[in-house]
Design a protein around this motif. Sequence first.
Motif: not given
Length: 154
Positions: A7-12, A33-45, A50-56
């Motif tokens: 799930v982490d790999r798919q999210m990335i 679940g949404r709470a799971t998605a938020y939790s995983r996203l926070d953990r990965l960050t 995950i080091t950041g978000f940027s525009a291509h």
Amino acid sequence: MTTLDDVDRQMIDLLRANGRMSAPMLAERLSIGRATAYSRLDRLTDSGAITGFSAHIDPAAVGMAVSALVLVNVRQGLWRDLRDRLRALPGVEWLGVATGRFDFVLLVRGDSLEHLRDVALHDLQHLDGVRSAETIVLLDEIDQRDRPLWDHEH
């Protein structure tokens, strides 16, 4: 290193393809679940996976239509001193410390061949410690940063 499950790999991979994807959108695409998605996203960050978000950006569309790889050799033992000075050269978008024939590989972008010429023949050659450099002008580029890192079919 962060331990990743499927799930982490798919999210990335989803975020590599679209960094603007929200946690609710990720939850829907991953069937979690949404709470799971938020939790995983926070953990990965938080873990640095995950080091950041940027525009291509399309370099040509913003006036940086000419690109080159610049391969640099430096005097023995000076790579740490030169790393930051090489990064500061005009138009250097990416820099890697390398093994083999060259000590550094730089991706340099500019608005003209004259810009690349000035970087390669003036700016770079005036850095104390640079022994030699080879410039390879890129004729075309294929950006694959949105390509999945993992095969999710299996």
